[in-house]
Motif scaffolding. Structure first.
Motif, PDB file in Angstrom:
ATOM      1  N   ALA A  94       8.368 -30.695   9.678  1.00  0.00           N
ATOM      2  CA  ALA A  94       9.006 -29.399   9.934  1.00  0.00           C
ATOM      3  C   ALA A  94       8.888 -28.483   8.734  1.00  0.00           C
ATOM      4  O   ALA A  94       8.725 -27.283   8.862  1.00  0.00           O
ATOM      5  CB  ALA A  94      10.475 -29.609  10.300  1.00  0.00           C
ATOM      6  N   SER A  95       8.974 -29.073   7.520  1.00  0.00           N
ATOM      7  CA  SER A  95       8.935 -28.245   6.308  1.00  0.00           C
ATOM      8  C   SER A  95       7.526 -28.077   5.778  1.00  0.00           C
ATOM      9  O   SER A  95       7.325 -27.452   4.752  1.00  0.00           O
ATOM     10  CB  SER A  95       9.815 -28.866   5.225  1.00  0.00           C
ATOM     11  N   ARG A 136       6.626 -28.934  -1.606  1.00  0.00           N
ATOM     12  CA  ARG A 136       7.295 -28.116  -0.577  1.00  0.00           C
ATOM     13  C   ARG A 136       8.232 -27.116  -1.234  1.00  0.00           C
ATOM     14  O   ARG A 136       8.264 -25.936  -0.859  1.00  0.00           O
ATOM     15  CB  ARG A 136       8.079 -29.017   0.393  1.00  0.00           C
ATOM     16  N   ASP A 137       9.000 -27.572  -2.198  1.00  0.00           N
ATOM     17  CA  ASP A 137       9.945 -26.682  -2.890  1.00  0.00           C
ATOM     18  C   ASP A 137       9.211 -25.538  -3.585  1.00  0.00           C
ATOM     19  O   ASP A 137       9.658 -24.383  -3.547  1.00  0.00           O
ATOM     20  CB  ASP A 137      10.760 -27.472  -3.915  1.00  0.00           C
ATOM     21  N   ARG A 138       8.097 -25.857  -4.219  1.00  0.00           N
ATOM     22  CA  ARG A 138       7.348 -24.821  -4.935  1.00  0.00           C
ATOM     23  C   ARG A 138       6.726 -23.817  -3.974  1.00  0.00           C
ATOM     24  O   ARG A 138       6.721 -22.610  -4.247  1.00  0.00           O
ATOM     25  CB  ARG A 138       6.267 -25.476  -5.803  1.00  0.00           C
ATOM     26  N   PHE A 193       7.094 -15.168 -13.533  1.00  0.00           N
ATOM     27  CA  PHE A 193       8.341 -15.879 -13.822  1.00  0.00           C
ATOM     28  C   PHE A 193       9.031 -16.314 -12.531  1.00  0.00           C
ATOM     29  O   PHE A 193       9.352 -17.489 -12.339  1.00  0.00           O
ATOM     30  CB  PHE A 193       9.280 -14.991 -14.643  1.00  0.00           C
ATOM     31  N   GLN A 194       9.274 -15.368 -11.651  1.00  0.00           N
ATOM     32  CA  GLN A 194      10.113 -15.644 -10.482  1.00  0.00           C
ATOM     33  C   GLN A 194       9.411 -16.465  -9.408  1.00  0.00           C
ATOM     34  O   GLN A 194      10.034 -17.310  -8.770  1.00  0.00           O
ATOM     35  CB  GLN A 194      10.626 -14.325  -9.898  1.00  0.00           C
ATOM     36  N   MET A 195       8.133 -16.227  -9.183  1.00  0.00           N
ATOM     37  CA  MET A 195       7.428 -16.957  -8.123  1.00  0.00           C
ATOM     38  C   MET A 195       7.346 -18.453  -8.391  1.00  0.00           C
ATOM     39  O   MET A 195       7.234 -19.251  -7.468  1.00  0.00           O
ATOM     40  CB  MET A 195       6.012 -16.402  -7.945  1.00  0.00           C
ATOM     41  N   PHE A 196       7.404 -18.825  -9.669  1.00  0.00           N
ATOM     42  CA  PHE A 196       7.199 -20.226 -10.018  1.00  0.00           C
ATOM     43  C   PHE A 196       8.375 -20.843 -10.771  1.00  0.00           C
ATOM     44  O   PHE A 196       8.260 -21.922 -11.348  1.00  0.00           O
ATOM     45  CB  PHE A 196       5.906 -20.365 -10.823  1.00  0.00           C
ATOM     46  N   GLY A 197       9.517 -20.142 -10.746  1.00  0.00           N
ATOM     47  CA  GLY A 197      10.744 -20.730 -11.260  1.00  0.00           C
ATOM     48  C   GLY A 197      10.877 -20.762 -12.763  1.00  0.00           C
ATOM     49  O   GLY A 197      11.638 -21.583 -13.304  1.00  0.00           O
TER      50      GLY A 197
END
Length: 374
Positions: free
Chosen positions: A72-73, A105-107, A362-366
């Motif tokens: 699903a993810s 998946r989180d990334r 910065f934001q796209m990759f945490g």
């Protein structure tokens, strides 16, 4: 007489009690020994059961198991699901694969969310360079200063251009890049149909570290007194932003790091992210991060695990491994202390403007905003 008989009676009673106590002592010791024996038996049984579990675990590991993933993810990445589910590995590797699948998946979810929030998910596709390993259906978009030289070596091993790491080490840096560009590089707007079903792979890095690496390698005054590789750009930056620039040939002509930052944050520099300067271009510009679905997004901070995971998905031969870093310990020569010293003299305003310039990276990759002046 009566008194004496009473005394005799008491004495006799005392002797009987002593006899009873004496005869009861062996019984008490026997009971204690029995309890100790029972406890020892329980301990032995427990140890045997534990060993049985360990043997069972070893047996399961030797047999291995098929990985299951949350479909699903990963609905946007059927190729990854297919590759993961065909892996037959031991229990410890199964745990690793499942952990890494969740990390990817989180990334991907973070990247998609940030792209949407910034309104970049609907932008036109950009020209993207992929390095291909056709046998393994791998497409690698390389971002300069994220260890791309080492990954190009991996591609050459996967393509069978060389058979061993030793042969690869004999190829000098410039020739290696030339071989890859000639044999394995493709340039297209977006993803061409021919590699639609390839596993797409990219590596990112903390933007602060990447800028320091780019400056040191391409623009800074070199220890061997040779000109930096991009000396024309370095000289131009110093001439424009250097407060004490002089044409005196005996004075430093190379840009300082602060002058390099001034160049990057200057909104009037339309050329600062040109193709030739991809060493400090933002990630989305180089690899069209918001319009191409990447299956594996590796970070240099976790590159050992990320590279192991990707090579397992590819079912790559054992001799194909990511080469170590550029110093004797196998790690990057850029560390926290060496990075901080470059940012120490920047003003808070420049630090914030630099973050705004690379806010997507910065934001796209945490990667968080940090004040490295402290």
């Amino acid at each position: 007489m009566q008194y004496r008989r009473k005394t005799t009676s008491c004495t006799a009673t005392s002797k009987k009690s002593e006899v009873k106590m004496a005869s009861g002592a062996p019984v008490f010791r026997t009971r204690v020994l029995n309890h100790v024996g029972i406890i020892c038996c329980l301990v032995v049984i427990s140890i045997l059961l534990m060993n049985q579990k360990l043997l069972s675990k070893f047996y399961r590991e030797s047999r291995g198991g098929v990985i299951k993933v949350n479909k699903a993810s990963t609905s946007n990445h059927p190729k990854t699901v297919a590759r993961v589910e065909t892996l037959v590995v031991g229990e410890s590797e199964k745990w690793f694969i499942e952990m890494m699948a969740q990390r990817m998946r989180d990334r991907r979810e973070l990247l998609q969310a940030k792209c949407k929030r910034m309104g970049l998910d609907t932008e036109p596709a950009k020209p993207v360079k992929f390095v291909l390993a056709k046998k393994y259906k791998l497409a690698y978009c390389f971002i300069p200063k994220t260890g791309c030289t080492n990954w190009k070596k991996v591609i050459m091993l996967l393509n069978g251009y060389v058979k061993s790491q030793k042969e690869l080490d004999a190829i000098d840096h410039d020739r290696l890049h030339g071989i890859v560009a000639k044999k394995y590089l493709t340039l297209n707007v977006g993803v061409p149909l021919a590699i639609k079903d390839y596993m797409k792979f990219v590596v990112v890095r903390d933007p602060y570290e990447r800028l320091v690496s780019a400056y040191r390698n391409k623009l800074a005054k070199q220890d061997n007194l040779e000109k930096p590789q991009y000396y024309k750009i370095s000289y131009a930056i110093r001439q424009k932003y250097g407060s004490n620039y002089t044409s005196d040939k005996n004075k430093q002509k190379e840009a300082t790091f602060e002058e390099f930052v001034d160049y990057l944050i200057d909104g009037n520099n339309s050329d600062k992210f040109s193709v030739i300067e991809n060493h400090w271009s933002n990630y989305n510009r180089v690899c069209s991060m918001c319009t191409i679905h990447y299956d594996v997004i590796a970070h240099m901070e976790t590159i050992e695990e990320d590279s192991r995971y990707m090579l397992m998905l590819l079912k790559a031969p054992k001799h194909v491994q990511l080469p170590k870093g550029y110093n004797n310990t196998g790690s990057s020569v850029i560390n926290v202390d060496s990075v901080n010293q470059y940012y120490r003299d920047l003003s808070p305003d420049k630090m914030f403007k630099l973050y705004e310039t690379y806010v997507g990276d910065f934001q796209m990759f945490g990667y968080p905003f940090r004040d490295l002046r402290i």
